[in-house]
Structures are given as C-alpha cells and as structure tokens.
Design a protein around this motif. Structure first.
Motif, short mmCIF file in Angstrom:
data_model
loop_
_atom_site.label_atom_id
_atom_site.label_comp_id
_atom_site.label_asym_id
_atom_site.label_seq_id
_atom_site.Cartn_x
_atom_site.Cartn_y
_atom_site.Cartn_z
N MET A 1 44.88 30.62 32.46
CA MET A 1 44.00 31.51 33.04
C MET A 1 44.62 32.88 33.49
O MET A 1 45.60 33.00 33.86
CB MET A 1 43.68 30.61 34.52
CG MET A 1 42.13 31.00 35.07
SD MET A 1 41.28 30.34 36.38
CE MET A 1 42.22 29.29 37.14
N SER A 2 43.55 33.97 33.31
CA SER A 2 44.14 35.28 33.69
C SER A 2 44.23 35.33 35.07
O SER A 2 43.45 34.81 35.84
CB SER A 2 43.01 36.24 32.98
OG SER A 2 42.05 36.44 33.77
N THR A 3 44.83 36.36 35.33
CA THR A 3 45.13 36.77 36.69
C THR A 3 43.63 36.99 37.58
O THR A 3 43.48 36.75 38.58
CB THR A 3 46.10 37.76 37.01
OG1 THR A 3 45.60 38.91 36.13
CG2 THR A 3 47.28 37.56 37.12
N ARG A 4 42.77 37.58 36.67
CA ARG A 4 41.47 38.04 37.29
C ARG A 4 40.57 36.70 37.65
O ARG A 4 40.05 36.63 38.61
CB ARG A 4 40.71 38.84 36.17
CG ARG A 4 40.79 40.38 36.48
CD ARG A 4 40.21 41.10 35.39
NE ARG A 4 38.78 40.62 35.18
CZ ARG A 4 38.09 40.59 33.93
NH1 ARG A 4 38.78 40.78 32.84
NH2 ARG A 4 36.81 40.30 33.79
N ALA A 5 40.76 35.93 36.58
CA ALA A 5 39.97 34.63 36.74
C ALA A 5 40.70 33.86 37.97
O ALA A 5 39.88 33.49 38.57
CB ALA A 5 40.06 33.74 35.29
N LYS A 6 41.72 33.79 38.03
CA LYS A 6 42.33 33.04 39.39
C LYS A 6 41.84 33.94 40.44
O LYS A 6 41.46 33.04 41.49
CB LYS A 6 43.71 33.29 39.22
CG LYS A 6 44.64 32.10 38.26
CD LYS A 6 46.16 32.33 38.44
CE LYS A 6 46.93 31.90 37.39
NZ LYS A 6 47.95 32.41 36.82
N ALA A 7 41.76 34.91 40.85
CA ALA A 7 41.19 35.64 41.90
C ALA A 7 39.72 35.31 42.15
O ALA A 7 39.45 34.81 43.15
CB ALA A 7 41.44 37.24 41.47
N ILE A 8 39.09 35.22 41.05
CA ILE A 8 37.82 34.65 41.35
C ILE A 8 37.59 33.33 41.83
O ILE A 8 36.80 32.93 42.78
CB ILE A 8 36.98 35.00 40.08
CG1 ILE A 8 36.89 36.62 39.80
CG2 ILE A 8 35.36 34.45 39.94
CD1 ILE A 8 36.33 37.06 38.35
N SER A 9 38.42 32.51 41.25
CA SER A 9 38.38 31.20 41.47
C SER A 9 38.90 31.03 42.98
O SER A 9 38.15 30.14 43.65
CB SER A 9 39.11 30.29 40.45
OG SER A 9 39.96 29.47 41.21
N ALA A 10 39.76 31.73 43.24
CA ALA A 10 40.32 31.80 44.80
C ALA A 10 39.22 31.98 45.59
O ALA A 10 39.09 31.62 46.68
CB ALA A 10 41.53 32.50 44.94
N ILE A 11 38.50 33.06 45.17
CA ILE A 11 37.41 33.56 46.18
C ILE A 11 36.53 32.53 46.23
O ILE A 11 35.98 32.24 47.41
CB ILE A 11 36.82 34.87 45.82
CG1 ILE A 11 38.01 35.96 45.81
CG2 ILE A 11 35.48 35.26 46.49
CD1 ILE A 11 37.63 37.26 45.17
#
Ligand code: ADP
Ligand code: MG
Length: 723
Positions: A1-11
């Motif tokens: 998972m890209s860091t961006r995708a991780k950020a969105i999933s965390a939110i």
C-alpha cells in the motif's frame, strides 16, 4: 500500500473524538475569563487604593504608579498559584510576527534546603530576556544582547494551562536596551495615545469635555484551513512553507459554492467547541464561526475590543487554533494561500474608535447628514486613506499575502474606500454645497405574511473593497491570515491621528473659540477634503480590469508585490508621519523595513529550497519509476511482436527531462547571493518565484500522467475533501 493510501485508510478508521467537554454539566459561557487576572479579580484581591490606581492607568492610560507593583505582583502570584501555576512568563511579540515567552519559576530556594514561591514587583514590571536572537534590523549588534520586556498593565495577565502544569502569562512590550521598540505592542500603545490626543480636540470643539479616553477598537475575523495531519506528514512543503508548492487542481474545487456557510461536520465542530472553550477561559470573546468559501476553510471572529487587547487576543487565537487542531489530528493552516487556485485566507480587520461618554464615534445614526461630528471623523478617514494609501498597502505586505492581493478573491493591491450608497450620497451633497438629507433605509417586504418586515441597511456590502464602511466601522480587508493585526492598527491609528490633527487645526482656527462658527467651518473643511481626496472613494467592483485602469488615471498607487510596497516605510513623508506622532522613530522604521525585507527573502529562500528538494527526491524518483514500468512493458510487447502505444512513455520521458532542466535553473538562482537585501528581494520576486512555478507546472503535468499508486504526494482532492 502506498503511503498516501495508508494515510487515507488511517483517516477513514479514525474514531470520532470522545466528548471531552462536559457541556451538559456546565455551560462553557460560565467559564469566560476564569483564567484571567481581570479587573474584577483585582478588585477582590487588591487593597482598594491600589486597585483604584491600577484601574485609572488601564482606563485613562495615565502614568503607572510603580510603587503598587509589589502588592500587585504578590496578589497575582497567589491567584496564579491557586490556579496551579508554578511559573511565570513575560509574553512579548517580536517582529517575526510570532508570540515569544520566557518562563521562570516562582521558586526561590532558602538556606534550609527548602523553597518558597516568590514574585516581586520588580520582576512583574521588567524582564530581561536575551534579545540577540530576535530580529532588530540593525538596531543593535549581537554583542549588545540586552533587551527589556515591560509590563503592559492595559492587557490583563492570564494563566495558560498545559497537560502537566500552568504558567502565569504577563503581556509585555519588548525594547532594546537603548529604548527602541523591537516589537508589535509598543507602537500600538503609542499610536492609541496619539489618536486619543487628536480626537479629544474634535470632541472638545463639539462640546464633549468629558476627557474620556478615545480608544481604537478592533474585531479581527480570522480565516483558516484544517487539513488532516496524515496528509501533512507526507507534504514537506506544507510543513516548511505553510503552503503547497506542488499539486494539480482537483476536478472539484470550490465551483459549487457548497462549502460557504455549509453544515459544519462533527469533527470540525468538536475542534471549534474546544477552541472556543479555551479562548473563553482566557477571556477572549470569540463569537462567530462558519465554513468559509474554500473546501476545508473556516472562520472565527470575536466581539471587538480595544486595539491593544484585540491584538494580544488575536495572537492567542492563532496559537490556540494551531494547538487544538493538533489535538484533533489536524493541522491548522494560517498561510494566506495554502492551495493554488483555491481561495486564500485573510484577516478582516474591523476598525473603529470610541469613548465612554459617546460610544462608537463612527456610528452615523439614522441621519448621517445631521451628524457633523461623525462626518468629521469619517472625512478624516477618507483623507488619511487617500494620503497614505501606500502605507496601508505596505503594512500588509508579506511573501504570503502577495499570493492573495491581486488574485480575484481578495481586494487588489490598490487601496480605495467603499462608503456605501447612503454615505457616498451625503459626501456628494457636501461637495455640491452642503448635505441636507440622508437616503432612507426603509424596510424590506418579504412577501410572506408570517415573516416580519426587515429593516434595510443603508448600504449593501462590498466584498471586493480593501477598505469598506460597514455601517458603524471600517473593515480593512487586505490583511493576511498569518499577519499580526498590529501593523495595520498602528498604521490606521497614526494616519487618522494626522488627519484629525489637520481637521482640528482648521476648525480651531476658523472658529477661534466661537461655537456659532462651527457649522460653516465644518462644511468648508469637509468640502475641501472631499474635493482633494474624494478620488479614493470607489463603490464599484474592485476586481474588474476597468477599475485598475480607472485607479491608474486617479493616480492611486498599485504596489503589486512586497519588494515594491516595503520601501514605502522609509519614504521621507512616512518617516516624518510616524516620528511626528511619536509612534515609531526614524530608526525604528528603518529597522522594521529591514526586518520585513529580510523575512520576505528568507521565506522565499525556504520555499525555493523545498521545491528543489521535493522535486529531486520525491517527485523525480516517482516519475522515473513509472517511466521504467512503461519502458519494461513496451520492451516486452515488442519482444512478443505486439503493437505498442509508447506515447505515454514519451510524454513521461519528455516531462522528466524538462523537470531536470527546470530544477537546474532554480538551483542556480538559490546559489546566487547578494549583500543588498533589496536586490535580493527583487531576484526572489522576479526570478525565483517564476522558476518555482515553472517546476510546479511540469510536476503538476506529471501528476496527471504518472500512475496514481506511484504518485507520492497527497493530492488537492484528498487534502481538501478528506477529513
Ligand atoms: P462580517 O463577516 O459580516 O463582516 P463578522 O460578524 O464576521 O461580520 O465580523 C464583524 C466583526 O466586526 C466582529 O468582530 C465585530 O465585533 C466587529 N465590530 C463590530 N463593531 C465594531 C467596532 N465598533 N469596532 C471594531 N470592530 C467592530
Ligand atoms: Mg465574517
């Protein structure tokens, strides 16, 4: 998972904030001022004669009786300790625009190995922080490090709580050891004094001999953005510069106007309630909150206060917004233009002046044409804004605000006044020989029987004017979201003091003590002012090209950028103005000019370096990875003898080459150095900023080409809409 995708999933996985404020048990309004050493606390805790002496200083700006300091310090300490404070801090406002504080403990060890809490009058009145790390603009050498902070009695002390302790905060002025102001507070206090002295002369002419202090008032509306912290940690540009230096526009921006005044989401509302509670406790009367025009943008506005207090409180509002946003997993951006193509943030500075005997002196009443005293003050403002339009432009000049002024969302860099229909008409009558009537306001019929008729205002709002009359005050709308209101307030107080001085002198000479001559004298001076300075009035749309042409014909200055605007501060007539009214000496003005110029240069230097770093180490590698993917695929297709479309590969490769070259150009500009700060500022403005934009144009194109899962930076769409 890209860091961006991780950020969105965390939110997306975030749980809503638990109720932390027991609002049902106790209404937050009851908490107002609970952490403030206010007049009412002083009344309870101080001997009556000392309380009265202090009250006199606060209300009349009369000289502070230093002998009371010891008793006050002791009472202040006991009160602060009862609130859990172990430390005290002289809080001051250096020319960086930030808030500075030096903390000391109340602790004094005794000989037996124990300690007591002590706070003397001397330490209340004066502090001595090392000034060498604050900008002084050549006022002192680094070896002359001494600086003084001086207690400002007119702004109450307060206790600031943090998770593990509390601090007694004392608002102070900050001066060099030779007595020059190095801060934003000293000139505010001096300019309020100047305005009062001149306004009293007008009041006396109109029969108000009460001597009640005339105070400038300010209510500052603060706009800001809230962005989830997960995105910010992936955006070095926003961390370092406060704004995005890269980012293609998202398909949905603000075109639907669906955010302004929209329903506030629970997450943001939880943040706002907490901000408000914190500010209430510090005695800051925040009142209005709403969604602003841009997605992710909001506003908070307090009830107005006297200029000095409003300035200190505004500073606390900014600090509190940032602090509480972090608690709620967000970053509060106060930059004037965090996102290109999306509305920026301003700080509308509502301004008036008044005194205890008459209240607001810029309230026209129902029939302004009969209100000669109001018209005199209003004329003073028209004259002042015209004569010193360039000063008002210069005090809002900054690297951040340059992105805002001139774009069609904030007022243009051309300063003009909007008076509204009714007042414009009154002044037109004065010009033609005398005002005999005021246009009626009337009522508005809604056409629904169940709804009441609404009283109509005397004039519409004009959102495009930098300096608009809004019924009983002026709204200076060109101030940037990140700026202290001090500069604008100091400028307004001083230029209006000069104008009021001029009018008072004219009237005093014309009447020579005979009140029956006042009316004719007023008409004369008003006509003269409107003839000479009426060109500053513009009631139309300030965004249009026609206005820019018209303003040029009228000879109004149009200082588009900070390097063009700042030199105003050291023009002869401006130096003369500020020194004549003892607001800022020539030396102090020069020092400010140098500091603000240096800040401009440093800001853009940081931005340019950030652009290079991100372009080289974040964007370039992502683009090359994608290029490799495409090249591999093409090769394989060719091996298999299948036709292959290599246009995207070619486009990517082309953009990568362009990017490389553009980075080189910017790097050369960064390496360039000069001893002349103004020459450097011009290079930043005319060469560096365009070179940064050139890189951005290329990377924004790449953003539209490179595979989404390889793109490393959170997009505009994500940052503005995911919360
Ligand atoms: P709007 O967005 O319609 O301009 P707001 O309610 O957001 O209005 O803000 C208006 C600001 O003007 C408030 O801070 C208010 O307290 C302030 N204000 C009102 N009267 C005065 C005055 N006499 N002097 C200074 N500020 C004032
Ligand atoms: Mg508003």
């Amino acid at each position: 998972m890209s860091t961006r995708a991780k950020a969105i999933s965390a939110i997306n996985q975030m749980k809503p904030a638990k109720t932390t404020i027991p609002y049902k048990e106790e209404n937050s309004i009851n908490k107002f001022g609970e952490n403030v050493f206010s007049m009412s606390v002083m009344k309870k805790r101080l001997p009556n004669d000392i309380y009265k002496s202090l009250k006199k200083t606060v209300e009349n700006y009369s000289i502070l009786d230093a002998s009371v300091a010891g008793v006050v310090a002791n009472a202040m300490k006991d009160w602060a300790i009862s609130k859990g404070a172990s430390h005290y801090a002289h809080v001051f406002f250096p020319l960086t625009g930030a808030t500075a504080e030096k903390h000391d403990s109340f602790l004094v060890p005794d000989l037996s190995g124990n300690a007591i809490a002590e706070f003397s009058g001397k330490t209340l009145i004066q502090g001595e922080p090392d000034a060498s790390s604050f900008p002084s603009g050549g006022i002192r050498q680094t070896f002359e490090a001494r600086g003084y902070t001086a207690w400002d009695v007119t702004s109450p002390a307060y206790v600031m709580e943090s998770p593990n302790g509390a601090t007694l905060c004392i608002p102070t002025a900050f001066l060099s050891w030779t007595g020059e102001a190095l801060d934003k507070k000293t000139p505010i206090l001096r300019s309020m004094q100047a305005l009062n002295a001149q306004a009293q002369r007008i009041l006396r002419l109109f029969g108000d001999n009460s001597g009640k202090i005339v105070s400038a008032t300010c209510g500052a509306e603060q706009e800001y953005f809230l962005i989830d912290k997960h995105f910010i940690s992936l955006r070095p540009d926003i961390q370092a510069a406060g704004r995005s230096l890269f980012g293609a526009p998202s398909p949905k921006g603000q075109q639907f106007d669906d955010h302004y005044f929209g329903a506030i989401t629970d997450r943001v509302l939880a943040f706002m309630f907490e901000v408000e509670l914190e500010l209430y406790r510090l005695g800051i009367p925040v009142k209005t909150r709403h969604n602003e025009v841009a997605p992710g943008q909001f506003e908070v506005a307090p009830v107005f206060e006297t200029a000095n207090l409003a300035t200190d409180h505004q500073q606390l509002v900014m600090v509190t917004l940032k602090k509480i946003a972090k608690k709620h997993g967000m970053e509060c951006l106060l930059h004037e233009k965090p996102f290109a193509g999306i509305n920026g943030s301003g700080k509308h500075c509502n301004y008036s002046f008044g005194n205890a005997s008459q209240g607001n002196l810029l309230d026209p009443g129902a029939t302004p044409h009969e209100n000669a005293q109001f018209l005199v003050f209003c004329a003073a403002i028209i004259r002042g804004v015209h004569k010193y339009a360039k000063v008002l432009r210069a005090v809002v000049a900054s690297a951040g605000n340059d992105h805002r002024l001139g774009a069609n969302e904030a007022p243009p860099a051309i300063i003009s006044i909007f008076l509204g229909e009714q007042l414009a008409d009154v002044f037109e009558q004065i010009k033609n020989g005398g005002a005999t009537c005021s246009k009626e306001c009337g009522v508005m019929q809604i056409g629904v029987d169940a709804l009441p008729d609404l009283p109509k205002d005397a004039g519409d709002r004009n959102r495009t004017s930098p300096f608009a009359f809004t019924g009983n005050r002026f709204e200076f709308r060109a101030v940037g979201a990140d700026q202290s209101v001090s500069g604008p307030l100091v400028a307004m107080n001083t230029i209006f003091a000069e104008s009021i001085d001029y009018i008072a002198t004219e009237l005093e000479n014309a009447t020579a003590g005979d009140p029956s001559k006042l009316n004719a004298a007023v008409q004369d001076v008003m006509k003269k002012i409107i003839d000479e300075h009426g060109t500053i009035i513009f009631n139309g749309d300030n965004y249009t090209k026609e206005w820019h042409e018209e303003a040029a014909r009228r000879g109004l200055p149009n200082l588009k950028t900070t390097p063009e605007a700042l030199p105003v501060l050291i023009e002869d007539d401006v130096l003369e103005l500020f020194s004549k009214y003892n607001v800022l000496s020539k030396k102090e003005m020069h020092s400010r000019y140098e500091i603000y110029l240096e800040q401009y240069n440093k800001k853009i230097d940081v931005e340019a370096k950030t652009v290079v770093e991100m372009a080289k180490t974040i964007i370039y590698p992502a683009a090359v990875r994608y290029q490799t993917d495409l090249a591999d695929s093409c090769l394989k297709m060719k091996e298999l003898g299948v036709d292959c479309d290599d246009s995207v590969l070619k486009e990517t490769a082309g953009l990568i080459l362009e990017l490389k070259a553009a980075i080189k150009t910017l790097e050369a500009l960064i390496a360039h150095e000069s001893d002349d700060a103004m020459a450097e500022a011009k290079t930043y403005c005319e060469k560096t900023l365009p070179a940064m934009l050139n890189i951005r144009a290329i990377t924004d194109k790449l953003e539209g080409v490179v595979a989404d899962d390889l793109w490393p930076l959170p997009t505009y769409q994500e940052m503005l809409f995911t919360r």
